[in-house]
Design a protein around this motif. Structure first.
Motif, short mmCIF file in Angstrom:
data_model
loop_
_atom_site.label_atom_id
_atom_site.label_comp_id
_atom_site.label_asym_id
_atom_site.label_seq_id
_atom_site.Cartn_x
_atom_site.Cartn_y
_atom_site.Cartn_z
N SER A 1 -0.93 14.77 7.15
CA SER A 1 -1.80 13.64 6.84
C SER A 1 -1.04 12.41 6.38
O SER A 1 -1.58 11.30 6.40
N HIS A 2 0.20 12.60 5.93
CA HIS A 2 0.97 11.48 5.41
C HIS A 2 2.45 11.70 5.73
O HIS A 2 3.16 12.32 4.97
N ALA A 3 2.87 11.20 6.84
CA ALA A 3 4.25 11.39 7.28
C ALA A 3 5.16 10.40 6.56
O ALA A 3 5.73 9.48 7.14
N LEU A 4 5.29 10.60 5.25
CA LEU A 4 6.06 9.69 4.41
C LEU A 4 7.55 9.87 4.63
O LEU A 4 8.02 10.94 5.00
N ASP B 1 -11.93 11.57 2.61
CA ASP B 1 -11.19 10.35 2.98
C ASP B 1 -11.18 9.34 1.84
O ASP B 1 -10.16 8.73 1.53
N LYS B 2 -12.34 9.16 1.23
CA LYS B 2 -12.49 8.16 0.16
C LYS B 2 -11.54 8.43 -1.00
O LYS B 2 -11.02 7.50 -1.63
N ILE B 3 -11.28 9.70 -1.26
CA ILE B 3 -10.43 10.07 -2.39
C ILE B 3 -8.96 10.07 -2.02
O ILE B 3 -8.11 9.58 -2.77
N ARG B 4 -8.62 10.60 -0.85
CA ARG B 4 -7.21 10.84 -0.54
C ARG B 4 -6.52 9.69 0.20
O ARG B 4 -5.32 9.47 0.00
N VAL B 5 -7.22 8.95 1.04
CA VAL B 5 -6.57 7.86 1.78
C VAL B 5 -5.97 6.81 0.85
O VAL B 5 -4.80 6.41 1.02
N PRO B 6 -6.70 6.31 -0.17
CA PRO B 6 -6.09 5.31 -1.06
C PRO B 6 -4.86 5.84 -1.80
O PRO B 6 -3.93 5.08 -2.08
N TYR B 7 -4.85 7.13 -2.10
CA TYR B 7 -3.73 7.73 -2.81
C TYR B 7 -2.47 7.67 -1.96
O TYR B 7 -1.40 7.26 -2.42
N TYR B 8 -2.60 8.04 -0.69
CA TYR B 8 -1.42 8.01 0.19
C TYR B 8 -1.04 6.59 0.56
O TYR B 8 0.14 6.28 0.74
N THR B 9 -2.00 5.70 0.65
CA THR B 9 -1.69 4.29 0.91
C THR B 9 -0.83 3.73 -0.23
O THR B 9 0.12 2.97 0.01
N ARG B 10 -1.14 4.12 -1.44
CA ARG B 10 -0.36 3.68 -2.59
C ARG B 10 1.07 4.23 -2.52
O ARG B 10 2.03 3.54 -2.88
N MET B 11 1.22 5.46 -2.05
CA MET B 11 2.56 6.04 -1.91
C MET B 11 3.39 5.28 -0.88
O MET B 11 4.57 5.00 -1.10
N ALA C 1 3.08 2.21 -0.02
CA ALA C 1 3.42 0.91 -0.59
C ALA C 1 4.55 1.03 -1.60
O ALA C 1 5.47 0.20 -1.64
N HIS C 2 4.53 2.09 -2.41
CA HIS C 2 5.58 2.28 -3.41
C HIS C 2 6.93 2.50 -2.73
O HIS C 2 7.93 1.90 -3.13
N LEU C 3 6.99 3.36 -1.72
CA LEU C 3 8.25 3.61 -1.02
C LEU C 3 8.77 2.35 -0.35
O LEU C 3 9.97 2.07 -0.37
N ASP C 4 7.87 1.57 0.22
CA ASP C 4 8.27 0.32 0.87
C ASP C 4 8.82 -0.67 -0.16
O ASP C 4 9.86 -1.32 0.08
N ASN C 5 8.17 -0.77 -1.30
CA ASN C 5 8.64 -1.70 -2.34
C ASN C 5 10.00 -1.28 -2.89
O ASN C 5 10.86 -2.13 -3.17
N GLU C 6 10.21 0.04 -3.07
CA GLU C 6 11.50 0.53 -3.57
C GLU C 6 12.62 0.22 -2.57
O GLU C 6 13.72 -0.18 -2.96
N ALA C 7 12.34 0.42 -1.28
CA ALA C 7 13.35 0.13 -0.26
C ALA C 7 13.70 -1.36 -0.25
O ALA C 7 14.88 -1.75 -0.15
N LYS C 8 12.70 -2.21 -0.39
CA LYS C 8 12.93 -3.66 -0.41
C LYS C 8 13.71 -4.06 -1.66
O LYS C 8 14.59 -4.92 -1.61
N ARG C 9 13.39 -3.44 -2.80
CA ARG C 9 14.08 -3.76 -4.04
C ARG C 9 15.57 -3.43 -3.93
O ARG C 9 16.42 -4.24 -4.31
N ARG C 10 15.87 -2.25 -3.39
CA ARG C 10 17.27 -1.86 -3.26
C ARG C 10 18.01 -2.76 -2.28
O ARG C 10 19.16 -3.15 -2.50
N ILE D 1 1.42 9.98 -10.00
CA ILE D 1 1.85 11.07 -9.13
C ILE D 1 2.09 12.33 -9.94
O ILE D 1 1.43 13.35 -9.75
N TYR D 2 3.04 12.27 -10.87
CA TYR D 2 3.52 13.49 -11.51
C TYR D 2 2.56 14.07 -12.54
O TYR D 2 2.65 15.26 -12.86
#
Length: 412
Positions: free
Chosen positions: A303-306, A343-353, A355-364, A395-396
């Motif tokens: 469901s989320h090929a992160l 969908d209502k519960i899980r899609v926003p959660y993975y969308t946030r993930m 976005a976080h990975l993308d922001n971390e990559a851009k920051r580095r 997350i944790y």
């Protein structure tokens, strides 16, 4: 005299016997009106890999599933980040009290056994490799297996990993590509390496500019190595498969020749034939995890090929399965209501993930671009993840039970 009308039984087919598939099977057992069968492609249900992390969010969902037999593992309350070439300690995380249960690193087989204890054996069919799905409309979904057999289910749960056949059947244009990260994993008896460096007894990453070696105890006298290197996808992508390919020792060791002698010796002590290679694949965020008029739903990695799972991929998958079960139970197995709620519960959660990975990559990337001809030491420091100032409790320390209650309250 009133006539009692019985609700028809909903046949559910779970594809994949990893943590997500097993947790979904456990959760669905508590939902009335379901006939659940889990289909696994392997002839023997076994985990491929080495260790797995159980942070507080995973403990939360295991408690909700009633799985209480996971007792072995190594507490990861301290985690090191080291320069693999110099031995300098770059960063240390001392885990605070996110819950009453300490995070642990355990063997994947231990988690599998704990989940399997709650799944009836007659509900699991092994050696059933799914080739594809067909949408039969109101009649359900037909699954075709490699052995020539077929079955029809009212609901198909795709728990078949990042290279999901279920996802590819419903979203055939979904792009999946090799990220460039290759991981080699193995378990060793701790007695085989404990003479090398006392720091190896603390969970930690030993970094190079484009590589790292992860060491951790995993309980029951075993020790894990997960070594990573970046390999150009344009060169190596076509030859990569995603999971558990045997690889020669020399192939692994060649990527870490600049590391400290004791790190290289730890890699060298792996018995021949024990290394397994895992190539990291990723794809874009899906706007919905359900398809074919609410007859198919994805859980876990499918469901989320992160490009990274935050060391909590099994926890995410188990949360998916538990939420799906609650959605079905709360709607009396009405797929037109249950799957949109999932969908209502899980899609926003993975969308946030994503976005976080993308922001971390851009920051580095930004930080590295500001350095003039960065040294290896500067490049290593730039890639070390430091969580100070970044609230990762979403997350944790995720309490999926609380998330569910709050989501249902909003819907009501």
């Amino acid at each position: 005299m009133a006539v009692k009308v019985e609700t028809p039984v909903l046949k559910v087919a779970i594809v994949g016997g990893g943590p997500g598939g097993l947790a979904t099977a456990v959760a669905l057992r508590a939902v009335p009106g379901l006939e659940v069968t889990l289909y696994e492609r392997a002839e023997v249900l076994r985990e491929v890999g080495a260790g797995i992390s159980i942070p507080p969010n995973s403990w939360n969902v295991l408690d909700l599933l009633g799985v209480d037999s996971l007792t072995s593992g190594h507490p990861t309350t301290a985690v090191l980040n080291m320069n693999g070439k110099t031995g300098e300690e770059l960063h240390r995380v001392e885990t605070g009290s996110l819950s009453s249960r300490k995070p642990i690193r355990t063997q994947r087989t231990a988690l599998q056994a704990a989940l399997l204890a709650h799944v009836p054996k007659d509900s699991i069919q092994l050696g059933k490799k799914v080739l594809g799905l067909d949408n039969l409309g109101p009649s359900g979904v037909r699954l075709t297996f490699a052995d020539g057999s077929t079955t029809v289910a009212g609901l198909v749960v795709g728990a078949d990993g990042i290279r999901s056949v279920v996802r590819d059947s419903v979203w055939p244009e979904y792009p999946l590509s090799f990220t460039g990260t290759t991981i080699w994993r193995v378990l060793l008896p701790v007695d085989a390496i404990k003479d090398l460096d006392p720091r190896f007894m603390t969970t930690g990453w030993w970094h190079g500019p484009t590589t790292h070696v992860y060491f951790s105890l995993v309980g029951e006298g075993m020790w894990e190595i997960a070594a990573r290197a970046w390999q150009d996808p344009k060169i190596h992508g076509s030859s990569k498969v995603s999971w558990g390919t045997p690889v020669e020792n020399e192939v692994v060791e060649a990527n870490f020749t600049e590391y400290l002698p004791q790190v290289r010796e730890a890699l060298h002590r792996v018995p021949k034939g024990h290394w397994r290679e895992f190539a990291a694949f990723a794809g874009p965020n899906l706007a919905t995890l359900t398809g074919w008029n609410n007859r198919v739903v994805l859980v876990g990695d499918s469901s989320h090929a992160l490009s990274g799972a935050f060391g909590s991929g099994a926890g995410f998958a188990m949360e998916d399965g538990w939420v799906l079960a609650q959605a079905l139970a709360s709607t009396n197995n009405d797929l037109s209501k249950a799957l949109p709620l999932f969908d209502k519960i899980r899609v926003p959660y993975y969308t946030r993930m994503y976005a976080h990975l993308d922001n971390e990559a851009k920051r580095r990337a930004l930080h590295l671009s500001q350095l003039l001809e960065p040294s290896d030491e500067e490049r290593v420091r730039n890639k070390v993840i430091k969580i100070e100032g970044t609230d990762m409790k979403w997350i944790y320390a995720n309490d999926i039970g609380k998330v569910w209650r709050e989501s249902v309250a909003v819907v009501a």
